[in-house]
Design an enzyme around this catalytic site. Structure first.
Site, PDB file in Angstrom:
ATOM      1  N   TYR A 156       0.846  -1.204   0.000  1.00 31.71           N
ATOM      2  CA  TYR A 156       0.000   0.000   0.000  1.00 31.71           C
ATOM      3  C   TYR A 156       0.882   1.256   0.000  1.00 31.71           C
ATOM      4  O   TYR A 156       0.668   2.179  -0.793  1.00 31.71           O
ATOM      5  CB  TYR A 156      -0.913  -0.029   1.229  1.00 31.71           C
ATOM      6  CG  TYR A 156      -1.795   1.187   1.390  1.00 31.71           C
ATOM      7  CD1 TYR A 156      -2.977   1.333   0.657  1.00 31.71           C
ATOM      8  CD2 TYR A 156      -1.450   2.208   2.283  1.00 31.71           C
ATOM      9  CE1 TYR A 156      -3.783   2.457   0.818  1.00 31.71           C
ATOM     10  CE2 TYR A 156      -2.265   3.327   2.449  1.00 31.71           C
ATOM     11  CZ  TYR A 156      -3.430   3.446   1.713  1.00 31.71           C
ATOM     12  OH  TYR A 156      -4.230   4.555   1.869  1.00 31.71           O
ATOM     13  N   LYS A 160       1.159   4.278  -2.794  1.00 32.26           N
ATOM     14  CA  LYS A 160       0.846   5.677  -2.467  1.00 32.26           C
ATOM     15  C   LYS A 160       2.056   6.594  -2.640  1.00 32.26           C
ATOM     16  O   LYS A 160       1.909   7.771  -2.976  1.00 32.26           O
ATOM     17  CB  LYS A 160       0.298   5.759  -1.034  1.00 32.26           C
ATOM     18  CG  LYS A 160      -1.072   5.094  -0.870  1.00 32.26           C
ATOM     19  CD  LYS A 160      -2.132   5.791  -1.723  1.00 32.26           C
ATOM     20  CE  LYS A 160      -3.511   5.199  -1.561  1.00 32.26           C
ATOM     21  NZ  LYS A 160      -4.526   5.904  -2.353  1.00 32.26           N
TER      22      LYS A 160
HETATM   23  P1  NAP Z   1     -13.496   3.521   1.355  1.00 31.42           P
HETATM   24  O1  NAP Z   1     -14.376   4.152   2.349  1.00 31.42           O
HETATM   25  O2  NAP Z   1     -13.080   2.094   1.511  1.00 31.42           O
HETATM   26  O3  NAP Z   1     -14.151   3.714  -0.105  1.00 31.42           O
HETATM   27  C1  NAP Z   1     -13.458   3.221  -1.222  1.00 31.42           C
HETATM   28  C2  NAP Z   1     -14.098   3.736  -2.479  1.00 31.42           C
HETATM   29  O4  NAP Z   1     -13.315   3.287  -3.589  1.00 31.42           O
HETATM   30  C3  NAP Z   1     -15.503   3.188  -2.704  1.00 31.42           C
HETATM   31  O5  NAP Z   1     -16.233   4.149  -3.407  1.00 31.42           O
HETATM   32  C4  NAP Z   1     -15.252   1.952  -3.568  1.00 31.42           C
HETATM   33  O6  NAP Z   1     -16.398   1.571  -4.351  1.00 31.42           O
HETATM   34  C5  NAP Z   1     -14.125   2.460  -4.449  1.00 31.42           C
HETATM   35  N1  NAP Z   1     -13.274   1.414  -5.000  1.00 31.42           N
HETATM   36  C6  NAP Z   1     -12.523   0.504  -4.339  1.00 31.42           C
HETATM   37  N2  NAP Z   1     -11.881  -0.296  -5.209  1.00 31.42           N
HETATM   38  C7  NAP Z   1     -12.250   0.109  -6.446  1.00 31.42           C
HETATM   39  C8  NAP Z   1     -11.948  -0.338  -7.763  1.00 31.42           C
HETATM   40  N3  NAP Z   1     -11.130  -1.382  -7.988  1.00 31.42           N
HETATM   41  N4  NAP Z   1     -12.516   0.310  -8.794  1.00 31.42           N
HETATM   42  C9  NAP Z   1     -13.347   1.355  -8.591  1.00 31.42           C
HETATM   43  N5  NAP Z   1     -13.670   1.824  -7.379  1.00 31.42           N
HETATM   44  C10 NAP Z   1     -13.128   1.198  -6.321  1.00 31.42           C
HETATM   45  O7  NAP Z   1     -12.109   4.328   1.191  1.00 31.42           O
HETATM   46  P2  NAP Z   1     -11.642   5.723   1.851  1.00 31.42           P
HETATM   47  O8  NAP Z   1     -11.182   5.446   3.214  1.00 31.42           O
HETATM   48  O9  NAP Z   1     -12.637   6.770   1.590  1.00 31.42           O
HETATM   49  O10 NAP Z   1     -10.318   5.983   0.978  1.00 31.42           O
HETATM   50  C11 NAP Z   1     -10.332   6.808  -0.164  1.00 31.42           C
HETATM   51  C12 NAP Z   1      -8.897   7.064  -0.576  1.00 31.42           C
HETATM   52  O11 NAP Z   1      -8.199   7.684   0.493  1.00 31.42           O
HETATM   53  C13 NAP Z   1      -8.118   5.796  -0.920  1.00 31.42           C
HETATM   54  O12 NAP Z   1      -7.263   6.030  -2.019  1.00 31.42           O
HETATM   55  C14 NAP Z   1      -7.305   5.535   0.325  1.00 31.42           C
HETATM   56  O13 NAP Z   1      -6.131   4.808   0.066  1.00 31.42           O
HETATM   57  C15 NAP Z   1      -7.007   6.955   0.772  1.00 31.42           C
HETATM   58  N6  NAP Z   1      -6.699   7.049   2.194  1.00 31.42           N
HETATM   59  C16 NAP Z   1      -7.601   6.638   3.139  1.00 31.42           C
HETATM   60  C17 NAP Z   1      -7.259   6.703   4.480  1.00 31.42           C
HETATM   61  C18 NAP Z   1      -8.201   6.243   5.566  1.00 31.42           C
HETATM   62  O14 NAP Z   1      -7.767   6.160   6.736  1.00 31.42           O
HETATM   63  N7  NAP Z   1      -9.452   5.949   5.281  1.00 31.42           N
HETATM   64  C19 NAP Z   1      -6.009   7.205   4.847  1.00 31.42           C
HETATM   65  C20 NAP Z   1      -5.129   7.637   3.861  1.00 31.42           C
HETATM   66  C21 NAP Z   1      -5.487   7.560   2.537  1.00 31.42           C
HETATM   67  P3  NAP Z   1     -17.574   0.622  -3.725  1.00 31.42           P
HETATM   68  O15 NAP Z   1     -18.347   1.504  -2.770  1.00 31.42           O
HETATM   69  O16 NAP Z   1     -18.382   0.209  -4.887  1.00 31.42           O
HETATM   70  O17 NAP Z   1     -16.886  -0.498  -3.032  1.00 31.42           O
END
Ligand code: NAP
Length: 252
Positions: A156, A160
């Site tokens: 991961y 990133k």
């Molecule tokens: P999340 O709540 O798990 O939501 C993930 C989203 O991405 C959902 O809309 C999902 O669609 C979509 N998705 C996943 N795999 C996909 C694929 N192969 N093709 C198309 N869509 C896909 O994630 P989040 O926490 O909001 O994270 C969003 C971004 O922020 C990510 O890039 C993550 O790495 C980054 N981030 C998150 C955190 C954290 O703590 N949450 C921290 C740092 C960075 P479905 O709803 O259809 O499954």
């Protein structure tokens, strides 16, 4: 003061979490919004409904960002519906566990395909549209993991970190077309991505102790800086990575 009226934004992974919060905030700022998602139809439809209720146009497109054919279809549909794409937020991503020495190749490949190849695929389709417009804003969602690494999630973190390098490269390459490319790097955020690990209250307390601001943020608190980068207030920023982590990246 921030007004995205007349702008069309494409937000990947807009059905839940940070992408959802960003889609809704962009609509509040008067943008029309296309979201993509992988499988969660009901969550995606709710976001579209909420945005339409705000008087903005919205569509949701289902597809896997790691599949070239899906990405081509998504970009074509957005262009057919809205006629342009001004802002691209590369947000869709996955976070899985993988201790090195026992990490299956499939886990590595899946993470790289979704988190990194997916960003390349959709950016590669959208940039020619932005070049013709001679205007574009691309905001890539990285992570503190990409800035400082993350033990037991090296795949991961590598995906990133690569996004930060991709961003810096495109910022220089695309500047003459008035396409600005930046990153937002969140730390821990209260979304479904972390729901499983946050079930353990002791773990939550341990995480909070690593964050100077002392709490875990809501996705709306990440959406704000993304909106800023999409707005005219950020016209002189390109190639930057904005840390949005309550200070945690300073303490790792
Ligand atoms: P999340 O709540 O798990 O939501 C993930 C989203 O991405 C959902 O809309 C999902 O669609 C979509 N998705 C996943 N795999 C996909 C694929 N192969 N093709 C198309 N869509 C896909 O994630 P989040 O926490 O909001 O994270 C969003 C971004 O922020 C990510 O890039 C993550 O790495 C980054 N981030 C998150 C955190 C954290 O703590 N949450 C921290 C740092 C960075 P479905 O709803 O259809 O499954």
């Amino acid at each position: 003061m921030i007004d995205l009226k007349g702008r069309v934004a494409l937000i990947t992974g807009g059905s839940r979490g940070i992408g959802r919060a960003t889609a809704i905030l962009f609509a509040k700022a008067n943008a029309d919004v296309a979201i993509t998602y992988r499988s969660n139809d009901s969550a995606a439809n709710l976001v579209v409904e909420e945005i339409k209720n705000m008087g903005r146009k919205a569509i949701a497109l289902k597809g896997d960002v790691s599949k070239s054919s899906d990405v081509k279809m998504i970009v074509k549909e957005v262009l057919n519906y809205f006629g342009k794409i001004d802002i691209l937020v590369n947000n869709a991503g996955i976070w899985t566990y993988g201790a090195i020495g026992e990490m299956p190749e499939e886990i590595w490949d899946e993470t790289m395909n979704v988190n990194l190849k997916g960003v390349y695929l959709i950016t590669n389709e959208v940039v020619p549209i932005m070049k013709k417009q001679r205007w574009g804003r691309i905001i890539n969602i990285s992570s503190t993991a990409g800035q400082r690494g993350e033990a037991f999630h090296s795949h991961y973190a590598a995906s990133k970190g690569a996004i930060i390098a991709f961003t810096k490269s495109l910022a220089v390459e695309l500047a003459k077309f008035n396409i600005l490319v930046n990153c937002v790097a969140p730390g821990w955020v209260n979304t479904d991505m972390c729901a499983e690990v946050f079930k353990d209250p002791a773990f939550v307390e341990q995480v909070k102790s690593t964050i100077p601001l002392g709490r875990i943020p809501e996705p709306e608190e990440i959406a704000g800086p993304i909106l800023f980068l999409a707005s005219d207030l950020a016209n002189w920023i390109t190639g930057a990575t904005i840390s949005v982590n309550g200070g945690s990246v300073l303490c790792g």
